[in-house]
Structures are given as C-alpha cells and as structure tokens.
Design a protein around this motif. Structure first.
Motif, mmCIF file in Angstrom:
data_model
loop_
_atom_site.group_PDB
_atom_site.id
_atom_site.type_symbol
_atom_site.label_atom_id
_atom_site.label_comp_id
_atom_site.label_asym_id
_atom_site.label_seq_id
_atom_site.Cartn_x
_atom_site.Cartn_y
_atom_site.Cartn_z
ATOM 1 N N TYR A 116 0.860 -1.179 0.000
ATOM 2 C CA TYR A 116 0.000 0.000 0.000
ATOM 3 C C TYR A 116 0.898 1.230 0.000
ATOM 4 O O TYR A 116 1.888 1.286 0.715
ATOM 5 N N PRO A 117 0.599 2.240 -0.816
ATOM 6 C CA PRO A 117 1.491 3.400 -0.929
ATOM 7 C C PRO A 117 1.815 4.029 0.426
ATOM 8 O O PRO A 117 0.931 4.220 1.274
ATOM 9 N N ASP A 118 3.107 4.311 0.613
ATOM 10 C CA ASP A 118 3.641 4.948 1.815
ATOM 11 C C ASP A 118 3.510 4.093 3.062
ATOM 12 O O ASP A 118 3.619 4.605 4.189
ATOM 13 N N GLU A 119 3.286 2.794 2.897
ATOM 14 C CA GLU A 119 3.288 1.876 4.025
ATOM 15 C C GLU A 119 4.259 0.731 3.724
ATOM 16 O O GLU A 119 4.560 0.449 2.570
ATOM 17 N N GLN A 120 4.751 0.076 4.777
ATOM 18 C CA GLN A 120 5.758 -0.958 4.588
ATOM 19 C C GLN A 120 5.293 -2.298 5.145
ATOM 20 O O GLN A 120 5.357 -2.545 6.349
ATOM 21 N N PRO A 121 4.811 -3.200 4.298
ATOM 22 C CA PRO A 121 4.549 -4.569 4.744
ATOM 23 C C PRO A 121 5.860 -5.344 4.861
ATOM 24 O O PRO A 121 6.710 -5.290 3.969
ATOM 25 N N ILE A 122 6.008 -6.048 5.978
ATOM 26 C CA ILE A 122 7.236 -6.777 6.271
ATOM 27 C C ILE A 122 6.913 -8.252 6.436
ATOM 28 O O ILE A 122 6.098 -8.626 7.288
ATOM 29 N N LEU A 123 7.547 -9.094 5.632
ATOM 30 C CA LEU A 123 7.481 -10.533 5.845
ATOM 31 C C LEU A 123 8.691 -10.914 6.683
ATOM 32 O O LEU A 123 9.836 -10.785 6.228
ATOM 33 N N ASP A 124 8.437 -11.329 7.910
ATOM 34 C CA ASP A 124 9.498 -11.646 8.855
ATOM 35 C C ASP A 124 9.541 -13.156 9.052
ATOM 36 O O ASP A 124 8.545 -13.776 9.428
ATOM 37 N N GLY A 125 10.715 -13.737 8.791
ATOM 38 C CA GLY A 125 10.843 -15.192 8.827
ATOM 39 C C GLY A 125 11.236 -15.766 10.166
ATOM 40 O O GLY A 125 11.545 -16.960 10.246
ATOM 41 N N THR A 126 11.232 -14.967 11.204
ATOM 42 C CA THR A 126 11.656 -15.445 12.511
ATOM 43 C C THR A 126 10.877 -16.690 12.927
ATOM 44 O O THR A 126 9.642 -16.683 12.995
ATOM 45 N N GLY A 127 11.621 -17.778 13.168
ATOM 46 C CA GLY A 127 11.014 -19.016 13.639
ATOM 47 C C GLY A 127 10.355 -19.867 12.585
ATOM 48 O O GLY A 127 9.850 -20.958 12.901
ATOM 49 N N LEU A 128 10.345 -19.433 11.329
ATOM 50 C CA LEU A 128 9.662 -20.197 10.278
ATOM 51 C C LEU A 128 10.552 -21.303 9.733
ATOM 52 O O LEU A 128 11.768 -21.147 9.615
ATOM 53 N N SER A 129 9.934 -22.404 9.346
ATOM 54 C CA SER A 129 10.669 -23.534 8.764
ATOM 55 C C SER A 129 11.005 -23.265 7.301
ATOM 56 O O SER A 129 10.521 -22.298 6.700
ATOM 57 N N ILE A 130 11.824 -24.138 6.729
ATOM 58 C CA ILE A 130 12.244 -24.028 5.326
ATOM 59 C C ILE A 130 11.750 -25.275 4.601
ATOM 60 O O ILE A 130 12.399 -26.325 4.626
ATOM 61 N N PRO A 131 10.596 -25.212 3.962
ATOM 62 C CA PRO A 131 10.014 -26.406 3.324
ATOM 63 C C PRO A 131 10.951 -27.020 2.281
ATOM 64 O O PRO A 131 11.581 -26.308 1.491
#
Length: 523
Positions: A116-131
């Motif tokens: 969304y303009p002027d907003e920052q979506p962050i995908l944070d991988g903390t604790g996630l597995s690696i399929p």
C-alpha cells in the motif's frame, strides 16, 4: 529476444559515496491502490482487468478482502486471486511465508502483489521452517505474469547445512515475472563450510521444455546477508531474456550478483545457463568473503560474477569495496562464459582484482569472446594480492580489452595475464595506464614488464596504449570523471554502438561525433 531489443524506462540519479549513477526508475508514487503500472519495459505489460484485494494485520480471512474488510494472510490472498487481480498489502509485520503457484496470463493480465502506498509490509521469517530444505519467504513456482513490489523480507535463517533459506525465490519455469522495489536483508546461514548456503534473491530455471523468461529484477535493495557459499542475487539454469537493473547490493559475505551456468539446475546442459540478459545501473559495495567460514581469509567474493553465462551485457554499474569487482569465467571444465560485453562500469577500491576473465585453475573452464570496453578501474588490489587491475587466467580466448582507464593501487600491477596457456588470450588496444607512486607492472604470459614500451614489444599488444595520469577530478571522494585536459578525452577507439553502448556510466551519450573517450565517462 536478443539483448539489444530490451529497453527500460525513466532514469534518475542518485549519489553513492560521491559517484553519480543513473538507473531505471521502477514505479510511480501514488496515494491509492493499485499504484500506476511501471514502465520498465518499452512495451509495458501490467494489465489490471480484475479486482483489488487488501491484506492487513488487523484483517481476517473470513472478510471479503475489500479495503474496508481486508484479509489477514498473504497466503490466503494468493490462493483466492486470479489473473488481472491486485493484492494490496497494508503496512505491518507478517510472520508468514508466501508461496505463489498460480499466476496471471497474457490475455487477462498479471497478478500484482504490492505494498500500500507509503506503508511498509514486512514478511518476517523469525522461527519459520524451510520447506523441502530450500524455500523462500516469498516463492514463485511455475508461474507467469506476477509482480512483487515494495515488500521488506527479513530474518529467515538456519544453522543447518541441510537447509537453504532464501529471501525471494523464483523457480521452475514461467515468463513475465517482475520483482521491483523490495528490500531483502538478514537472510542468514550460520552453518560452517561450503555446504552452508543462503540467498537473498535466487532464480532457478529448472525445466527443460520451458524457461524462466522476460524476468525483471529492478530497484531492490539486498543487504546484510550471511551466505556461506552462495550469492546475494543469483540467476541459474534455464533463465533467458532477463534484466537486473537499478538494484543496490551491499554488506554481504559472498558474491553480489551472479549469472550462472552448468550447475545441473536445468536437466539438459544445452539450456542450463543464464543467457540473453542485462546487468545494468546497479550499485554493489561492501562485499567480501574474508572471514566467511566457507572461505576463511580469502578475498574471493565478486561484486558481479558471470560463471558460465552467455550473451550478457554488463554496463553502467558501480562496484566498489568488494573483493573481485567483475569476473567473467566458468568453474566447469570444458565450459565457458561467452559473448559477454562489459562496458562503461566503474570498479574501484577492491581488495583484489578489478576485472578478471578466465578460469581460476587449469582444471576448470574459461572465457571466450568477452569484450571489455570503456571501463574505469581505479585503486583495486588494495589487499596486495598482486592480481592487479585486469587479470587474465586460464582458458581465455578471443577476448577484447580496449578503451579502459587502468589506474593501479600501491601494488602497481596493471595487467596480470600470468598463464600463457592460449595463443591470444585478449586483443588489447587503446588503454590508458597509470601507476602512481609505484613501479608499474604488466604481466603477459608470465613475463613481467615494467615499462609500457617493454610490455608492447614483448606482448605484441596494446600498440596504441598510453601511460599517463588520467587526471581524475577527485580521487578522495572519489569523482572518477576526468578533467578536460586528460589524455582520456577523445583518446579511444570508436568501436560502434553495438559494442560501446548508447550511454556512459552517467547516462551521457557515448558516441558524440567521430571521437570517443577512454574510460567509463564521456565528456
């Protein structure tokens, strides 16, 4: 589509440690969603014939996906949109992976995932597995016409050699993918040895019948990665007709940008190499393998590395404070990187060599028909590896090195062609050499010469070369343009537009009348 047919859009300027760089603008700024389509390709594509759906951290997947009733998860959105739809993601932290396995179409349009303009979506991988042992925070598998724009991807890590975390992963086959204006950082492996791997952005063309093609990677920042034996940004296997433009790659402990072949990523060697591509207007700095457990105390990390690729143009990049500036070679015996043009790049302040061609040993592959023109190499080999500014190694044939400014560091090594294993490793002409405060050294087929005249006589090359101060505007900032009185001005060979390119490193017209300058800048 041949490399020469590719175009990209609007240009702007930014400054990196005092050096100007021009590169592709990647998007328009707007305060609505969806934002206007980008113009990276001359033909454009983004057809948005469908619906705009929204994702927000305060949403729920039971909602309708409208702006007033957003969904909660990116994966839910990916599973419920189709060709022509846009997924607009509000700012906030999303502790989830996104796997996109259904894309757009040429008829109905792309699927667009964007901030969304002027907003920052962050995908944070903390604790996630690696399929599957190798996967991305964002993964695009066997899809066409998908855009991923404006996300931050971070904190995807492993301590195991059996796991490979990737910030953004494109795999399988597909065409028309664009990865634009994202930041990827802190993707890490803390495992030891060369079995340890992590990637910031990885593209693997794994299919035989279909390639990954018409790929654009533009305007992304990739930084602060711990990679083991891998690359910050890597294209490998059956990948063709691609552009890597206007990205910034920095502060990683292995290769910055790689275009790779013959690793067995695609099932047939005939298509198992990155090809017909463009690496342009990127800024690459602070890249070193020194202290990386996979390498120990070796200065082995390239800023830009073509390892087995073919028909690639590398132009107008700024590469500094890396180990090896630009390398075109092959690590596989009997294979080469071929038909690569390296032009109008600035390469300076490296730990090891500025530009290198040929295989690192007699037991690997090499380089053929690599054309290196109008680059500026300054103050590389700072770690006194004595590899010099321009290095020719094993299995180098039918290459060209012309119109380059070669200004040595304290080591004094200007050209280091040490092997002598081929009759003519490179055709050398009209280069401007300078070694300030040290004895100059040209090494040709293992013989060292300390004067330009001796080098020309002994090698039979570079008959029109010059040995003089290039008169840079400022070597402290640095500003590696030259003064009007420089011998570089008007001193080059006009090899024609297909070879020297349309623009210099600052975006000025390269050919102005009958004369052409030596080095990355044109007056």
């Amino acid at each position: 589509m041949p490399v020469s047919a590719w175009r990209y859009g609007r240009r702007y300027r930014r400054t990196a440690k005092g050096v100007a760089i021009a590169f592709a603008a990647v998007t328009s700024v707007a305060h609505a969603c969806p934002i206007p389509a980008d113009t990276l390709l001359e033909t454009g594509f983004e057809i948005r014939s469908g619906t705009v759906r929204y994702v927000a951290t305060n949403g729920t997947d039971a909602n309708t996906g409208s702006a007033q009733s957003p969904w909660r998860h990116l994966q839910y959105a990916a599973d419920h949109v189709g060709a022509g739809d846009t997924v607009c993601v509000r700012g906030g932290i999303y502790n989830e992976r996104l796997s996109i396995t259904s894309g757009g179409s040429d008829a109905a349009g792309e699927i667009v995932f964007e901030a969304y303009p002027d907003e920052q979506p962050i995908l944070d991988g903390t604790g996630l597995s690696i399929p599957g042992g190798q996967w991305g925070l964002v993964t695009l598998e066997d899809v066409n016409r998908v855009v991923v724009r404006g996300f931050e991807l971070r904190n995807y890590t492993t301590a195991s050699t059996a796991q490979v975390p990737i910030g953004l992963y494109v795999t399988g086959a597909g065409h028309g993918i664009r990865v634009i204006g994202n930041r990827i950082h802190d993707i890490r492996t803390t495992a030891s040895g060369c079995a340890a791997n992590a990637f910031g952005l990885k593209v693997d063309g794994t299919r035989l019948a279909s390639s990954i093609s018409e790929l654009v990677i533009a305007g992304n920042e990739i930084d602060h990665l711990v990679l083991g034996c891998s690359e910050s940004l890597s294209l490998d296997g059956n990948v063709e007709q691609w552009q890597i433009v206007g990205n910034t790659v920095h502060d990683t402990n292995n290769i910055g940008i790689g275009a790779i072949g013959f690793e067995g990523v695609a099932p047939d060697p005939g298509v198992d190499q990155a090809r017909d591509g463009l690496i342009a207007d990127n800024l690459v700095y602070a890249i070193s393998s020194f202290g990386n457990p996979a390498y120990g105390n070796e200065y082995a990390a390239d800023g830009i590395y073509v390892d087995g690729g073919t028909r690639i143009v590398i132009e107008r990049n700024i590469v500094h404070h890396v180990d090896i500036g630009i390398e075109v070679a092959s690590e596989h015996a009997g294979r080469t990187s071929s038909d690569v043009i390296v032009r109008s790049n600035l390469v300076y302040a490296g730990n090891s060599v500025g530009i290198s061609i040929g295989g690192y040993s007699a037991n690997v592959g090499g380089s053929e028909r690599v054309t290196i023109v109008n680059n500026t190499l300054y103050d590389n080999d700072r770690a006194d590896t004595f590899s010099g500014e321009f290095q020719i190694q094993y299995h180098a044939t039918s290459n060209m090195f012309a119109n380059n400014i070669v200004s040595a560091s304290a080591s004094g090594v200007l050209v280091n062609a040490f092997t002598g294993d081929t009759a003519l490793p490179a055709d050398m002409d009209r280069n401007l050499y300078f070694a300030s405060g040290s004895t100059p050294a040209w090494i040709w087929k293992g013989v060292e010469y300390n004067t330009l005249a001796g080098y020309i006589a002994g090698s039979g090359e570079d008959a029109s070369a010059l040995s003089a101060n290039p008169q840079f505007i400022n070597t402290t900032t640095p500003d590696l343009r030259v003064l009007p009185a420089s011998p570089a001005v008007g001193g080059g060979i006009n090899l024609g537009m297909p070879i020297v390119g349309a623009h210099d490193v600052a975006g000025q017209a390269r050919i102005q009348g009958s004369q052409i300058d030596i080095g990355a800048y044109e007056q």
